[in-house]
Design a protein around this motif. Structure first.
Motif, PDB file in Angstrom:
ATOM      1  N   GLU A  48       0.862  -1.178   0.000  1.00 19.45           N
ATOM      2  CA  GLU A  48       0.000   0.000   0.000  1.00 19.45           C
ATOM      3  C   GLU A  48       0.900   1.230   0.000  1.00 19.45           C
ATOM      4  OE1 GLU A  48      -3.672   2.064   2.421  1.00 19.45           O
ATOM      5  OE2 GLU A  48      -3.309  -0.087   2.624  1.00 19.45           O
ATOM      6  N   TYR A  49       0.531   2.183  -0.837  1.00 18.92           N
ATOM      7  CA  TYR A  49       1.350   3.375  -1.010  1.00 18.92           C
ATOM      8  C   TYR A  49       0.813   4.521  -0.160  1.00 18.92           C
ATOM      9  CZ  TYR A  49       3.637   7.345  -3.237  1.00 18.92           C
ATOM     10  OH  TYR A  49       4.359   8.477  -3.469  1.00 18.92           O
ATOM     11  N   TYR A  50       1.732   5.231   0.488  1.00 17.82           N
ATOM     12  CA  TYR A  50       1.400   6.423   1.269  1.00 17.82           C
ATOM     13  C   TYR A  50       2.194   7.585   0.692  1.00 17.82           C
ATOM     14  CZ  TYR A  50      -0.584   3.118   4.534  1.00 17.82           C
ATOM     15  OH  TYR A  50      -1.345   2.129   5.091  1.00 17.82           O
ATOM     16  N   GLU A  51       1.497   8.618   0.303  1.00 18.21           N
ATOM     17  CA  GLU A  51       2.159   9.788  -0.261  1.00 18.21           C
ATOM     18  C   GLU A  51       3.038  10.462   0.780  1.00 18.21           C
ATOM     19  OE1 GLU A  51       0.728  13.984  -2.141  1.00 18.21           O
ATOM     20  OE2 GLU A  51      -0.398  12.194  -2.694  1.00 18.21           O
ATOM     21  N   LYS A  52       2.505  10.548   2.000  1.00 19.11           N
ATOM     22  CA  LYS A  52       3.277  11.175   3.068  1.00 19.11           C
ATOM     23  C   LYS A  52       2.861  10.582   4.413  1.00 19.11           C
ATOM     24  CE  LYS A  52       2.720  15.573   3.343  1.00 19.11           C
ATOM     25  NZ  LYS A  52       2.652  17.029   3.495  1.00 19.11           N
ATOM     26  N   ILE A  53       3.844  10.333   5.267  1.00 20.87           N
ATOM     27  CA  ILE A  53       3.611   9.905   6.639  1.00 20.87           C
ATOM     28  C   ILE A  53       4.350  10.887   7.539  1.00 20.87           C
ATOM     29  CG2 ILE A  53       3.974   8.112   8.378  1.00 20.87           C
ATOM     30  CD1 ILE A  53       3.812   6.046   6.142  1.00 20.87           C
ATOM     31  N   THR A  54       3.611  11.465   8.479  1.00 24.06           N
ATOM     32  CA  THR A  54       4.209  12.418   9.409  1.00 24.06           C
ATOM     33  C   THR A  54       4.441  11.738  10.746  1.00 24.06           C
ATOM     34  OG1 THR A  54       3.049  14.227   8.305  1.00 24.06           O
ATOM     35  CG2 THR A  54       3.962  14.685  10.486  1.00 24.06           C
ATOM     36  N   LEU A  55       5.665  11.841  11.219  1.00 23.93           N
ATOM     37  CA  LEU A  55       6.063  11.243  12.491  1.00 23.93           C
ATOM     38  C   LEU A  55       5.830  12.249  13.617  1.00 23.93           C
ATOM     39  CD1 LEU A  55       9.479   9.981  11.155  1.00 23.93           C
ATOM     40  CD2 LEU A  55       7.463   8.563  11.503  1.00 23.93           C
ATOM     41  N   PRO A  56       5.587  11.776  14.831  1.00 19.94           N
ATOM     42  CA  PRO A  56       5.414  12.710  15.947  1.00 19.94           C
ATOM     43  C   PRO A  56       6.730  13.402  16.302  1.00 19.94           C
ATOM     44  CG  PRO A  56       5.421  10.453  16.738  1.00 19.94           C
ATOM     45  CD  PRO A  56       5.446  10.378  15.240  1.00 19.94           C
ATOM     46  N   ARG A  57       6.659  14.648  16.706  1.00 21.56           N
ATOM     47  CA  ARG A  57       7.851  15.415  17.082  1.00 21.56           C
ATOM     48  C   ARG A  57       8.463  14.907  18.387  1.00 21.56           C
ATOM     49  NH1 ARG A  57       9.970  19.095  13.295  1.00 21.56           N
ATOM     50  NH2 ARG A  57       8.278  19.450  11.847  1.00 21.56           N
ATOM     51  N   THR A  58       7.687  14.149  19.158  1.00 25.19           N
ATOM     52  CA  THR A  58       8.196  13.588  20.416  1.00 25.19           C
ATOM     53  C   THR A  58       8.909  12.256  20.196  1.00 25.19           C
ATOM     54  OG1 THR A  58       6.078  12.496  20.812  1.00 25.19           O
ATOM     55  CG2 THR A  58       6.390  14.690  21.781  1.00 25.19           C
ATOM     56  N   LEU A  59       9.176  11.953  18.957  1.00 27.75           N
ATOM     57  CA  LEU A  59       9.804  10.693  18.575  1.00 27.75           C
ATOM     58  C   LEU A  59      11.190  10.554  19.208  1.00 27.75           C
ATOM     59  CD1 LEU A  59       9.497   8.275  16.514  1.00 27.75           C
ATOM     60  CD2 LEU A  59      10.857   9.667  14.980  1.00 27.75           C
ATOM     61  N   GLU A  60      11.466   9.367  19.714  1.00 27.27           N
ATOM     62  CA  GLU A  60      12.801   9.029  20.204  1.00 27.27           C
ATOM     63  C   GLU A  60      13.385   7.951  19.303  1.00 27.27           C
ATOM     64  OE1 GLU A  60      13.096   8.119  24.335  1.00 27.27           O
ATOM     65  OE2 GLU A  60      11.710   9.709  24.897  1.00 27.27           O
ATOM     66  N   ALA A  61      14.683   8.035  19.069  1.00 24.20           N
ATOM     67  CA  ALA A  61      15.376   7.042  18.250  1.00 24.20           C
ATOM     68  C   ALA A  61      16.470   6.403  19.078  1.00 24.20           C
ATOM     69  CB  ALA A  61      15.953   7.699  17.011  1.00 24.20           C
ATOM     70  N   GLU A  62      16.469   5.090  19.089  1.00 32.24           N
ATOM     71  CA  GLU A  62      17.457   4.334  19.872  1.00 32.24           C
ATOM     72  C   GLU A  62      18.296   3.490  18.926  1.00 32.24           C
ATOM     73  OE1 GLU A  62      17.278   0.442  22.745  1.00 32.24           O
ATOM     74  OE2 GLU A  62      15.678   1.930  22.964  1.00 32.24           O
ATOM     75  N   LEU A  63      19.604   3.689  18.962  1.00 31.85           N
ATOM     76  CA  LEU A  63      20.514   2.909  18.123  1.00 31.85           C
ATOM     77  C   LEU A  63      20.488   1.453  18.579  1.00 31.85           C
ATOM     78  CD1 LEU A  63      22.710   2.972  15.889  1.00 31.85           C
ATOM     79  CD2 LEU A  63      24.377   3.291  17.727  1.00 31.85           C
ATOM     80  N   VAL A  64      20.144   0.540  17.654  1.00 28.92           N
ATOM     81  CA  VAL A  64      20.074  -0.878  18.017  1.00 28.92           C
ATOM     82  C   VAL A  64      21.163  -1.708  17.345  1.00 28.92           C
ATOM     83  CG1 VAL A  64      17.647  -0.911  18.675  1.00 28.92           C
ATOM     84  CG2 VAL A  64      18.249  -1.285  16.293  1.00 28.92           C
ATOM     85  N   SER A  65      21.716  -1.208  16.232  1.00 34.58           N
ATOM     86  CA  SER A  65      22.840  -1.927  15.622  1.00 34.58           C
ATOM     87  C   SER A  65      23.610  -0.990  14.703  1.00 34.58           C
ATOM     88  CB  SER A  65      22.364  -3.162  14.847  1.00 34.58           C
ATOM     89  OG  SER A  65      21.719  -2.793  13.656  1.00 34.58           O
ATOM     90  N   SER A  66      24.851  -1.345  14.497  1.00 32.26           N
ATOM     91  CA  SER A  66      25.701  -0.595  13.583  1.00 32.26           C
ATOM     92  C   SER A  66      26.591  -1.588  12.868  1.00 32.26           C
ATOM     93  CB  SER A  66      26.535   0.436  14.341  1.00 32.26           C
ATOM     94  OG  SER A  66      27.250  -0.180  15.384  1.00 32.26           O
TER      95      SER A  66
END
Length: 133
Positions: A48-66
């Motif tokens: 399914e195609y989404y033209e745009k998805i907006t993420l919340p500004r309170t988003l946290e990102a956690e590094l899980v692998s490198s």
């Protein structure tokens, strides 16, 4: 047959030092800021195609692998982050309701210049604002 043992090789020490000195949180925050917390042209796992998805500004990102990748012509660094929406429920007590929104993989060249991104989002999450195409 030549047997090569990499377990105690200097390359692991070098990679560990590089990854420790790298500010992955800064890189992912910079990327989220540059894309204005929007993902454009996203195909989900059900095609399914989404033209745009907006993420919340309170988003946290956690590094899980490198990881480090090497081809015949290129070397690159790949960082994988878990994307988490963390909301505080103020109606009762100050409790935290963290919800996994997906994953983001960022790829950089050997000069730490951005090459590519790969998003895997939970499109059913109520934290994402979606515009279908």
């Amino acid at each position: 047959m030549t047997r090569l043992e990499l377990k105690n090789h200097q390359v692991w020490q070098d990679l560990t030092e590089i990854l420790q000195s790298l500010d992955a949180n800064h890189l992912v925050q910079e990327h989220l800021d540059q894309c204005d917390y929007k993902v454009c042209g996203y195909w989900d796992e059900q095609d399914e195609y989404y033209e745009k998805i907006t993420l919340p500004r309170t988003l946290e990102a956690e590094l899980v692998s490198s990881s480090i990748g090497v081809t015949h012509k290129e070397r690159f660094l790949q960082l994988k982050f878990l994307l988490i929406a963390d909301t505080v429920d103020n109606t009762k007590t100050a409790s935290s309701n963290a919800q996994k929104l997906g994953e983001l993989v960022l790829v950089y060249d050997e000069n730490l210049e951005f090459i590519d991104e790969n998003w895997l989002l939970d499109v059913d999450s109520s934290f994402l604002m979606k515009l279908s195409g």
